[in-house]
Write an enzyme that holds these catalytic residues in place. Sequence first.
Site, PDB file in Angstrom:
ATOM      1  CE1 TYR A 166     -13.106  -4.187  -2.827  1.00  0.00           C
ATOM      2  CE2 TYR A 166     -10.804  -4.871  -2.717  1.00  0.00           C
ATOM      3  CZ  TYR A 166     -11.761  -3.886  -2.915  1.00  0.00           C
ATOM      4  OH  TYR A 166     -11.367  -2.601  -3.192  1.00  0.00           O
ATOM      5  CD  GLU A 252      14.710   1.680   5.668  1.00  0.00           C
ATOM      6  OE1 GLU A 252      13.720   2.423   5.793  1.00  0.00           O
ATOM      7  OE2 GLU A 252      15.818   1.930   6.178  1.00  0.00           O
ATOM      8  CG  ASP A 304      16.742   5.219   5.018  1.00  0.00           C
ATOM      9  OD1 ASP A 304      17.619   5.028   4.154  1.00  0.00           O
ATOM     10  OD2 ASP A 304      15.548   5.451   4.735  1.00  0.00           O
TER      11      ASP A 304
END
Length: 423
Positions: A166, A252, A304
């Site tokens: 920014y 995870e 996963d």
Amino acid sequence: MADSTSTKSRKRRQPDPDSTTELLFKNLLKPDSVILQTLQSLVISTASASSSKPLTLSDLSLSSSCREVADLSLTSVQSEIEALTISIVQSILSGKGFSFNVPSRSATNQLYVPELDRIVLKDKNTLRPFANISSVRKCTITARILSLIHQLCLKSIHVTKRDLFYTDVKLFQDQTQSDAVLDDVSCMLGCTRSSLNVIAAEKGVVVGRLIFSDNGDMIDCTKMGMGGKAIPPNIDRVGDMQSDALFILLVEKDAAYMRLAEDRFYNRFPCIIVTAKGQPDVATRLFLKKMKTELKLPVLALVDSDPYGLKILSVYGCGSKNMSYDSANLTTPDIKWLGIRPSDLDKYKIPEQCRLPMTEQDIKTGKDLLEEDFVKKNPGWVEELSLMVKTKQKAEIQALSSFGFQYLSEVYLPLKLQQQDWL
């Protein structure tokens, strides 16, 4: 009529298949004391392996020269920027214009080193000239980032990557562009990203059997509630780590982390639970490395059962190609893959309705991973990933909830630990 009622009654009394499966695996569990003895042997072997001096790039005779960065003080970073600026001014005054000599972070400039079990950056550079229409904008962004970092050095303050973006939105246009050049600047100056005093927003969290100091305040992670303690974005704030844990459980996703935190899994099986809520961020990777180094505990990963879970695991263990220049500081070697693994889908009788078909992109990612050297090094990973690609099935950790919301903490993980079922 009586026969019909009797038939309906018998149907109602039939056990639910999911409940039967849960009971079957629950009956296989041994007392917690037996499982804890198993974990003690893992701790001893991990501590023994950690006692030897770790290999470094300088210990190896590699065919390619490689580049690594180091932690530098603010004074050193400031001096490097000023020396670079002087050389640019001299080049301009001599009529040669100027360009930045930037280490290449392309895929072709990466090298997996089996002895270190991590990805490193080779020593190829690319020129980024100002007097070239294709690179003038990126050259300008590089100069602007260097100027901003120099200001941080002078003021001895930290800012986030978002703050940096920014400061000049019209020039940077997108934060991914300022973030990428920030990594280039780290390479150019030969320092770690944290040495630049630019940090990412807090993302990772930790809960469990860990006490540490955060900027002088002592934090007890067993008293942080189910939300846990946010991992400090500046690792320099962290010190005095103490723990009676037997292992670190790397998770995870936030959903699995919340389940384990609420169930106080770390009290039944003394451990530290940490998550980056998906893709690993720098702060979580640094924090995990610090825990492993100082506490000398084994790290078990719960991800996963899909190619992206394994990619996330590999980033923690072997490093990312994007930040290979800093892999020595960001990687945690010898993370063990606990689950969810493709072979678990049948082994634990995960219902078909809880399994997901792999997309063409999933299958391609899986096949690409099979070609990676860090996967080939581990035969168990190859076997599991090959099974995933062959069956074209994936599953999230939450698929275990089909057997009950607490099945993960009460049955699956205890059984995994009991059987020492990790790769």
